[in-house]
Design a protein around this motif. Structure first.
Motif, PDB file in Angstrom:
ATOM      1  N   LEU A   1       0.883  -1.182  -0.092  1.00 52.02           N
ATOM      2  CA  LEU A   1      -0.047  -0.076  -0.011  1.00 52.02           C
ATOM      3  C   LEU A   1       0.953   1.224   0.157  1.00 52.02           C
ATOM      4  N   ALA A   2       1.994   1.109   0.695  1.00 47.32           N
ATOM      5  CA  ALA A   2       2.828   2.226   0.897  1.00 47.32           C
ATOM      6  C   ALA A   2       3.565   2.754  -0.671  1.00 47.32           C
ATOM      7  N   GLU A   3       3.813   1.626  -1.316  1.00 50.42           N
ATOM      8  CA  GLU A   3       4.318   1.728  -2.586  1.00 50.42           C
ATOM      9  C   GLU A   3       3.491   2.143  -3.631  1.00 50.42           C
ATOM     10  N   ARG A   4       2.135   1.995  -3.440  1.00 45.65           N
ATOM     11  CA  ARG A   4       1.010   2.409  -4.281  1.00 45.65           C
ATOM     12  C   ARG A   4       1.035   3.830  -4.137  1.00 45.65           C
ATOM     13  N   GLN A   5       0.785   4.247  -2.803  1.00 41.41           N
ATOM     14  CA  GLN A   5       0.564   5.568  -2.532  1.00 41.41           C
ATOM     15  C   GLN A   5       1.794   6.480  -2.834  1.00 41.41           C
TER      16      GLN A   5
END
Length: 278
Positions: free
Chosen positions: A148-152
């Motif tokens: 999720l952090a990578e996507r954001q």
């Protein structure tokens, strides 16, 4: 030099290594030849081929460039994501790869704030709940948060995508993590609505049967203007690249936007919720 026999069925990592070796040998290259082309050491290539070293995203993309597999179904990046995202729903790792390259992202969610808009605290409460219910392990929870952090982070690239979000009203009225966590999440939504590349709308309960989707839907527009749709149920995700089925979903999304509150009305509703309790 001794040539180890590889067993691609041992693990996804072993399958990645075997695929790398087979691709290299099909071109008559030695490990040193591939190392030069990919700007890695021969020992690094050997370790990946033998399954002793995990491939990275950078390594996978470099291999795709060298072997001409960028964006294909047989790409090394796709295999890398299958390794790394084994805890995610079927179809989602491939979707994440497309999402990171999309120029326009359309989202519709029910009950939960879309992942791209979640605060770390909100996301952590959801994953911890899944662990407590024994749906995923603590390790899988950590992996989901990392993904999720990578996507954001992709939303903050030099040329960020346009992000159009329609949330069912239940997304902001379902109190997750208590007042502090939910209050910070609602504040984050207001901040995001101020960004020029983000449009935020709520589909109110009052639209009733005019709600065009009964499941969360993600629609991506790529740089070549092709479209990708992703939808998921409780147990499975499905990626669709067929124009004949994706375009009707886009039409339904436009109809949903027409029924939803404007961004100004949405921000007003969110701010009203911030002042009290659900």
């Amino acid at each position: 030099m001794n040539r180890n026999e590889l067993n691609p069925d041992r693990s996804p990592q072993a399958a990645f290594g075997a695929h790398l070796r087979n691709s290299r040998e099909a071109r008559g290259w030695k490990q040193a030849d591939l190392a030069t082309r990919m700007s890695y050491s021969s020992s690094h290539i050997s370790s990946v081929e033998n399954g002793n070293k995990h491939p990275t995203l950078r390594f996978s993309r470099s291999a795709d460039q060298v072997f001409g597999l960028v964006g294909t179904a047989d790409s090394f990046e796709r295999r890398y994501r299958e390794i790394r995202h084994g805890s995610l729903l079927e179809g989602f790792p491939e979707y994440v790869g497309y999402e990171g390259r999309a120029i326009e992202i359309r989202l519709y969610n029910i009950g939960i704030i879309p992942g791209l808009l979640q605060t770390p605290e909100y996301a952590q409460v959801l994953t911890e709940s899944a662990v407590q219910r024994r749906i995923i392990t603590p390790e899988q929870a950590a992996e989901r948060l990392s993904v999720l952090a990578e996507r954001q982070a992709a939303l903050e690239r030099e040329l960020p995508p346009t992000v159009l979000v329609v949330m069912d009203e239940s997304c902001i009225r379902r109190w997750v993590g208590g007042t502090a966590v939910m209050g910070a999440q609602l504040a984050r939504l207001v901040e995001l609505a101020e960004q020029p590349n983000i449009v935020l709308q709520v589909a109110p309960f009052g639209i009733g049967e005019r709600r065009t989707f009964n499941l969360p839907v993600n629609l991506l527009t790529m740089a070549d203007l092709t479209m990708v749709a992703y939808a998921e149920s409780q147990a499975q995700g499905y990626l669709d690249r067929e124009r004949a089925t994706v375009l009707p979903m886009l039409s339904a999304y436009h109809q949903l936007q027409a029924e939803a509150l404007s961004q100004a009305q949405t921000v007003a509703m969110v701010n009203q919720l911030r002042k009290g309790t659900p």
